[in-house]
Design an enzyme around this catalytic site. Structure first.
Site, PDB file in Angstrom:
ATOM      1  N   ASP A  53      -9.594  -8.083   2.949  1.00 49.61           N
ATOM      2  CA  ASP A  53      -8.494  -8.820   2.324  1.00 49.61           C
ATOM      3  C   ASP A  53      -7.293  -8.979   3.257  1.00 49.61           C
ATOM      4  O   ASP A  53      -7.236  -8.362   4.316  1.00 49.61           O
ATOM      5  CB  ASP A  53      -8.066  -8.141   1.016  1.00 49.61           C
ATOM      6  CG  ASP A  53      -7.885  -6.625   1.167  1.00 49.61           C
ATOM      7  OD1 ASP A  53      -7.860  -6.129   2.313  1.00 49.61           O
ATOM      8  OD2 ASP A  53      -7.762  -5.937   0.149  1.00 49.61           O
ATOM      9  N   ASP A  73      -4.840   1.150  -9.252  1.00 50.11           N
ATOM     10  CA  ASP A  73      -5.283   0.550 -10.515  1.00 50.11           C
ATOM     11  C   ASP A  73      -6.803   0.344 -10.536  1.00 50.11           C
ATOM     12  O   ASP A  73      -7.330  -0.376 -11.369  1.00 50.11           O
ATOM     13  CB  ASP A  73      -4.554  -0.774 -10.781  1.00 50.11           C
ATOM     14  CG  ASP A  73      -4.819  -1.825  -9.708  1.00 50.11           C
ATOM     15  OD1 ASP A  73      -5.661  -1.589  -8.809  1.00 50.11           O
ATOM     16  OD2 ASP A  73      -4.189  -2.896  -9.761  1.00 50.11           O
ATOM     17  N   HIS A 131      -8.652  -0.990  -8.139  1.00 51.44           N
ATOM     18  CA  HIS A 131      -9.186  -2.189  -7.474  1.00 51.44           C
ATOM     19  C   HIS A 131      -9.999  -1.865  -6.218  1.00 51.44           C
ATOM     20  O   HIS A 131      -9.794  -0.849  -5.561  1.00 51.44           O
ATOM     21  CB  HIS A 131      -8.087  -3.218  -7.164  1.00 51.44           C
ATOM     22  CG  HIS A 131      -7.074  -2.823  -6.144  1.00 51.44           C
ATOM     23  ND1 HIS A 131      -5.751  -3.188  -6.228  1.00 51.44           N
ATOM     24  CD2 HIS A 131      -7.169  -2.108  -4.995  1.00 51.44           C
ATOM     25  CE1 HIS A 131      -5.099  -2.737  -5.175  1.00 51.44           C
ATOM     26  NE2 HIS A 131      -5.939  -2.061  -4.416  1.00 51.44           N
ATOM     27  N   GLU A 147      -7.940  -7.299  -8.638  1.00 56.50           N
ATOM     28  CA  GLU A 147      -7.088  -6.650  -9.625  1.00 56.50           C
ATOM     29  C   GLU A 147      -7.744  -6.679 -11.008  1.00 56.50           C
ATOM     30  O   GLU A 147      -8.726  -7.407 -11.212  1.00 56.50           O
ATOM     31  CB  GLU A 147      -5.731  -7.367  -9.653  1.00 56.50           C
ATOM     32  CG  GLU A 147      -4.970  -7.300  -8.329  1.00 56.50           C
ATOM     33  CD  GLU A 147      -4.391  -5.913  -8.023  1.00 56.50           C
ATOM     34  OE1 GLU A 147      -5.067  -4.892  -8.280  1.00 56.50           O
ATOM     35  OE2 GLU A 147      -3.268  -5.845  -7.503  1.00 56.50           O
TER      36      GLU A 147
HETATM   37  C1  GLP Z   1      -4.837  -1.873  -0.720  1.00 56.68           C
HETATM   38  C2  GLP Z   1      -6.106  -2.491  -0.174  1.00 56.68           C
HETATM   39  C3  GLP Z   1      -7.346  -1.787  -0.696  1.00 56.68           C
HETATM   40  C4  GLP Z   1      -7.201  -0.284  -0.547  1.00 56.68           C
HETATM   41  C5  GLP Z   1      -5.993   0.169  -1.310  1.00 56.68           C
HETATM   42  C6  GLP Z   1      -5.804   1.674  -1.311  1.00 56.68           C
HETATM   43  O1  GLP Z   1      -4.535  -2.337  -1.985  1.00 56.68           O
HETATM   44  N1  GLP Z   1      -6.169  -3.870  -0.490  1.00 56.68           N
HETATM   45  O2  GLP Z   1      -8.483  -2.265   0.008  1.00 56.68           O
HETATM   46  O3  GLP Z   1      -8.363   0.355  -1.017  1.00 56.68           O
HETATM   47  O4  GLP Z   1      -4.854  -0.450  -0.728  1.00 56.68           O
HETATM   48  O5  GLP Z   1      -4.980   2.084  -0.274  1.00 56.68           O
HETATM   49  P1  GLP Z   1      -4.832   3.595   0.185  1.00 56.68           P
HETATM   50  O6  GLP Z   1      -6.063   3.935   0.927  1.00 56.68           O
HETATM   51  O7  GLP Z   1      -3.620   3.587   1.055  1.00 56.68           O
HETATM   52  O8  GLP Z   1      -4.666   4.392  -1.050  1.00 56.68           O
END
Ligand code: GLP
Length: 270
Positions: free
Chosen positions: A67, A142, A144, A149
């Site tokens: 993404d 959340d 995702h 989302e």
């Molecule tokens: C973002 C990314 C996700 C990732 C999430 C969690 O939203 N788009 O791909 O899994 O962050 O991030 P973290 O690993 O910092 O908790």
């Protein structure tokens, strides 16, 4: 689905890096699906170490990232925004440290003039590359996957997503606040592989670390499959899924003992 529980973040990261390294060793021109966020950083650091000290070779590897925020990307005319892009994050965290051919790395183009057309091209590019051999995933607060989302279809393909308030809050703390941005300056939209795109990968490697993720991990792995927690789609996945957690992230799982038992039995069989 194999659920692997390790004592801490470091051990989780080592396990995950070995899984990815094995894919590359078995198939030097492997196609990796990569993720951003703080969780995969330890895995990337270990892959960099393997490249430097053990000669892990990325020269034929192709990558597709999950993404990107819409409105930012690699644009030398806006260096401050560029610093917050996932493209930049990948360059700084992995690509510049290994012998990967940057032409083989793909991050959705947050600056695409026609984002919808771009999403179709991204899907086509993954197909042309022969599909993803292993998709690395984190999990959002959340629930995702990537930026899918709550409410995103579990069959969705690469698309534009509106980010939730929770995601904006989580990611603001991580990336934007540190760079001195106000919350309003954060992009509210993103380009993301769909859940269906992710489920097409030949294997999945999902990571979670820390007590903050414990509740959502339990919902994703053991709760109902629902588009409200898009990572719960892992329960529908028919390929080989490995979920690697540290102790804290696994603390609310009901079947924790069973997962550890399965790991032990499988180790004995091999
Ligand atoms: C973002 C990314 C996700 C990732 C999430 C969690 O939203 N788009 O791909 O899994 O962050 O991030 P973290 O690993 O910092 O908790």
């Amino acid at each position: 689905m194999d659920v692997i529980i390790r004592d801490d973040y470091q051990a989780m990261s080592l396990y995950a890096a070995k899984c990815i390294a094995n894919v590359i060793k078995n198939k030097p021109d492997a196609v990796l699906g990569l993720a951003t966020g703080s969780t995969p950083l330890g895995t990337y650091n270990e892959l960099i170490r393997m490249h430097r000290e053990e000669g892990l070779d990325f020269s034929l590897v192709t990558t597709f990232n999950l993404d990107e925020y819409l409105g930012i990307g690699i644009d030398m005319t806006k260096p401050y925004l560029q610093d917050q892009s996932y493209a930049r994050f990948m360059f700084e965290s992995l690509f510049k440290h290994v012998n990967i051919d940057l032409n083989r790395t793909h991050v959705p183009d947050g600056l695409a003039k026609d984002p919808t057309a771009f999403c179709e091209q991204y899907e086509a590019a993954i197909k042309d590359a022969g599909g993803i051999d292993i998709q690395l995933l984190g999990i959002g607060g959340d629930g995702h996957w990537a930026f899918n989302e709550p409410g995103a279809s579990l069959f969705s393909r690469t698309h534009v997503e509106v980010l939730t308030k929770q995601t904006l809050d989580d990611n603001y703390e991580l990336f934007y606040e540190k760079a001195g941005f106000s919350r309003d300056e954060m992009p509210h939209f993103a380009l993301t592989m769909g859940v269906g795109t992710i489920l097409d990968a030949r294997s999945l490697l999902m990571l979670a670390s820390g007590s903050k993720k414990a509740s959502v991990v339990a919902k994703a792995l053991e709760g109902p499959v629902t588009s409200q927690i898009t990572s719960s789609a892992i329960q529908l996945y028919t390929g080989h899924a490995i979920v690697v957690l540290d102790e804290e992230a696994s603390s609310e799982l009901k079947c924790k003992d069973h997962y550890s038992h399965v790991e032990k039995v499988k180790t004995q069989l091999l």
